[in-house]
Scaffold this active site. Sequence first.
Site, PDB file in Angstrom:
ATOM      1  N   VAL A  93      42.699  39.203  42.512  1.00  0.00           N
ATOM      2  CA  VAL A  93      43.028  40.052  42.396  1.00  0.00           C
ATOM      3  C   VAL A  93      43.463  41.132  43.523  1.00  0.00           C
ATOM      4  O   VAL A  93      44.500  41.504  42.938  1.00  0.00           O
ATOM      5  CB  VAL A  93      41.496  40.966  41.942  1.00  0.00           C
ATOM      6  CG1 VAL A  93      42.251  42.363  41.601  1.00  0.00           C
ATOM      7  CG2 VAL A  93      40.880  39.908  40.745  1.00  0.00           C
TER       8      VAL A  93
ATOM      9  N   ASP B 219      40.727  41.975  55.606  1.00  0.00           N
ATOM     10  CA  ASP B 219      40.005  41.070  55.066  1.00  0.00           C
ATOM     11  C   ASP B 219      39.541  41.028  56.316  1.00  0.00           C
ATOM     12  O   ASP B 219      39.523  40.937  57.359  1.00  0.00           O
ATOM     13  CB  ASP B 219      41.020  39.557  54.578  1.00  0.00           C
ATOM     14  CG  ASP B 219      39.853  38.836  53.658  1.00  0.00           C
ATOM     15  OD1 ASP B 219      39.336  38.231  54.237  1.00  0.00           O
ATOM     16  OD2 ASP B 219      40.070  38.765  52.839  1.00  0.00           O
TER      17      ASP B 219
ATOM     18  N   THR C 123      35.508  43.475  38.432  1.00  0.00           N
ATOM     19  CA  THR C 123      35.289  42.997  37.367  1.00  0.00           C
ATOM     20  C   THR C 123      33.214  43.410  37.484  1.00  0.00           C
ATOM     21  O   THR C 123      32.765  42.605  38.191  1.00  0.00           O
ATOM     22  CB  THR C 123      34.728  41.923  36.792  1.00  0.00           C
ATOM     23  OG1 THR C 123      36.512  41.650  36.389  1.00  0.00           O
ATOM     24  CG2 THR C 123      34.250  42.533  35.071  1.00  0.00           C
TER      25      THR C 123
ATOM     26  N   PHE D  98      43.500  43.603  34.643  1.00  0.00           N
ATOM     27  CA  PHE D  98      43.742  42.604  32.997  1.00  0.00           C
ATOM     28  C   PHE D  98      44.695  41.277  33.839  1.00  0.00           C
ATOM     29  O   PHE D  98      45.611  41.121  32.646  1.00  0.00           O
ATOM     30  CB  PHE D  98      43.642  43.425  31.912  1.00  0.00           C
ATOM     31  CG  PHE D  98      43.270  44.594  31.507  1.00  0.00           C
ATOM     32  CD1 PHE D  98      41.935  43.498  30.762  1.00  0.00           C
ATOM     33  CD2 PHE D  98      43.074  46.163  31.746  1.00  0.00           C
ATOM     34  CE1 PHE D  98      41.057  44.598  30.461  1.00  0.00           C
ATOM     35  CE2 PHE D  98      42.214  46.727  31.603  1.00  0.00           C
ATOM     36  CZ  PHE D  98      40.652  45.988  30.602  1.00  0.00           C
TER      37      PHE D  98
ATOM     38  N   ARG E 206      45.907  37.902  34.007  1.00  0.00           N
ATOM     39  CA  ARG E 206      45.914  36.178  33.738  1.00  0.00           C
ATOM     40  C   ARG E 206      46.422  35.823  35.189  1.00  0.00           C
ATOM     41  O   ARG E 206      47.792  35.912  34.988  1.00  0.00           O
ATOM     42  CB  ARG E 206      46.896  36.039  32.584  1.00  0.00           C
ATOM     43  CG  ARG E 206      46.542  37.070  31.166  1.00  0.00           C
ATOM     44  CD  ARG E 206      47.048  36.636  29.789  1.00  0.00           C
ATOM     45  NE  ARG E 206      49.076  36.975  30.669  1.00  0.00           N
ATOM     46  CZ  ARG E 206      49.811  36.703  29.701  1.00  0.00           C
ATOM     47  NH1 ARG E 206      50.077  36.087  28.687  1.00  0.00           N
ATOM     48  NH2 ARG E 206      50.746  37.553  30.016  1.00  0.00           N
ATOM     49  N   GLU E 207      45.891  34.368  35.725  1.00  0.00           N
ATOM     50  CA  GLU E 207      46.099  33.808  36.685  1.00  0.00           C
ATOM     51  C   GLU E 207      47.758  32.644  36.086  1.00  0.00           C
ATOM     52  O   GLU E 207      47.467  32.103  34.611  1.00  0.00           O
ATOM     53  CB  GLU E 207      45.147  32.587  37.129  1.00  0.00           C
ATOM     54  CG  GLU E 207      43.919  33.188  37.947  1.00  0.00           C
ATOM     55  CD  GLU E 207      42.819  32.596  38.465  1.00  0.00           C
ATOM     56  OE1 GLU E 207      43.288  31.604  38.491  1.00  0.00           O
ATOM     57  OE2 GLU E 207      41.817  32.638  38.024  1.00  0.00           O
TER      58      GLU E 207
ATOM     59  N   CYS F 187      37.202  33.954  35.445  1.00  0.00           N
ATOM     60  CA  CYS F 187      36.667  34.832  35.580  1.00  0.00           C
ATOM     61  C   CYS F 187      36.024  34.977  33.460  1.00  0.00           C
ATOM     62  O   CYS F 187      34.669  35.206  33.417  1.00  0.00           O
ATOM     63  CB  CYS F 187      37.950  36.174  34.686  1.00  0.00           C
ATOM     64  SG  CYS F 187      39.190  36.267  35.742  1.00  0.00           S
TER      65      CYS F 187
ATOM     66  N   LYS G  15      32.115  33.612  34.276  1.00  0.00           N
ATOM     67  CA  LYS G  15      30.885  34.590  34.556  1.00  0.00           C
ATOM     68  C   LYS G  15      31.341  35.680  34.111  1.00  0.00           C
ATOM     69  O   LYS G  15      29.980  36.478  33.623  1.00  0.00           O
ATOM     70  CB  LYS G  15      31.442  34.999  36.105  1.00  0.00           C
ATOM     71  CG  LYS G  15      31.242  35.972  37.041  1.00  0.00           C
ATOM     72  CD  LYS G  15      32.059  36.206  38.127  1.00  0.00           C
ATOM     73  CE  LYS G  15      33.732  36.459  38.583  1.00  0.00           C
ATOM     74  NZ  LYS G  15      32.669  37.946  38.024  1.00  0.00           N
TER      75      LYS G  15
END
Length: 436
Positions: free
Chosen positions: A11, A30, A121, A150, A152-153, A261, A264
């Site tokens: 994400v 990161d 999320t 929202f 989608r992979e 997603c 989970k």
Amino acid sequence: MKISVIGTGYVGLVTGTCLAETGNEVLCIDINEDKVKQMQQGIVPIYEPHLDVLFERNIKANRLRFSTSLEEGLKHGDIIFLALPTPEDEDGSADLSYVLGAATDIGKLIKDYKVIVDKSTVPVGTSEKVQETIAKETDVPFDVVSNPEFLREGFAVDDFLKPERIVIGSSSDRATQLMEKLYKPFVRSGNPIIIMDEKSAELTKYAANSFLATKITFMNEIANFCEKVGADVDLVRIGMGTDSRIGKRFLFPGIGYGGSCFPKDVKALHKSGKENNYDFDILNSVIKINDVQKKVLIPRIVSYFNQNLKDKTFAIWGLAFKPETDDIREAPALYIIEELLKQGATLNVFDPEAMPNVKKKFGEQLNYTSNMYEATKNADALIICTEWSIFRTPDFNKLKQNMSQPAIFDGRNLYDVKDMKSTGFYYNSIGRQAVN
């Protein structure tokens, strides 16, 4: 605008890259030094179609940069996105330790007004927890906004650049205006930016994913019943999908849903219900049914080979939970692999993108092949777990020559049953009658 994104997972990296694509100055943070060094060198750490082109372009333009320093991220960004993991805890709830840990650190480092955006999320009430956590550490003004993704992979770049809607949960006019300014370039075609309270925004994401998971699960139940009564799920699906109240999408039966997603999020919403003295009975059923559906091919395979899979060789096409991704989280293929290995089978596997990730999990227990046909050599049956496009029109004569016996167990209904009757293969799929 100046944006910082904390977390460069799926994400975070898509969010940062796509925001840079519209002219923003984006700094991604990161804690993984090796990963940051790779990204600074232009190496994309995940597979997502079209992401590499935008990634490279914005690094060259100096609109997309990377660092391990949260302090640098706080100095740079006017808007700070939290795109951190919320893994499933042992009890099914979402683990917020990464999110709240970052919130504590932000509270210690913040020097001037920022908008802190929950992009991960998260359960209902998380924005409130983030607000309280930061406020414990500072008197500097800030706002917390919920802005669920929202994506989608496999289609994430397009989903971000051309969203059907953008949901912003905010009780601050100042924060709302900044978020609307940020997202205005993405909704020029007229799709809505929907402003709501933070709790409603958080629940919207869980409700959407849980509804889609329920739709898939219902169709799998219908498919299983079709096999009992001799109906054809393909025809039932078409008959249902042409009803505009239902729609055509997410009606394709198979061996269950997986990914990062749906599993989970369904469990997290179910757990949130329990914590608030509410029983999501429908979600309880969805979870149970999907767990069974992932292994629905196993008893069929065992029966076909007379209860003995020892010394049998199977080709497996598709390891990712869906096509156009290398993500294997909760992938049905993994459950099938584990069951077949337990029963002494030899497995030749192929996936266009996901084999390195599967090798990390199974090591040398599997034979990793260079192409789809190599996987079928001397195989007693072919098992299809992911609907990659390259699997849709195979050379059945070549398959027959390669395989010890012509048998296909198709967990994604890639082929027409009528066409399979003429190939000479035993063909077993989902919600349709098996053919020889």
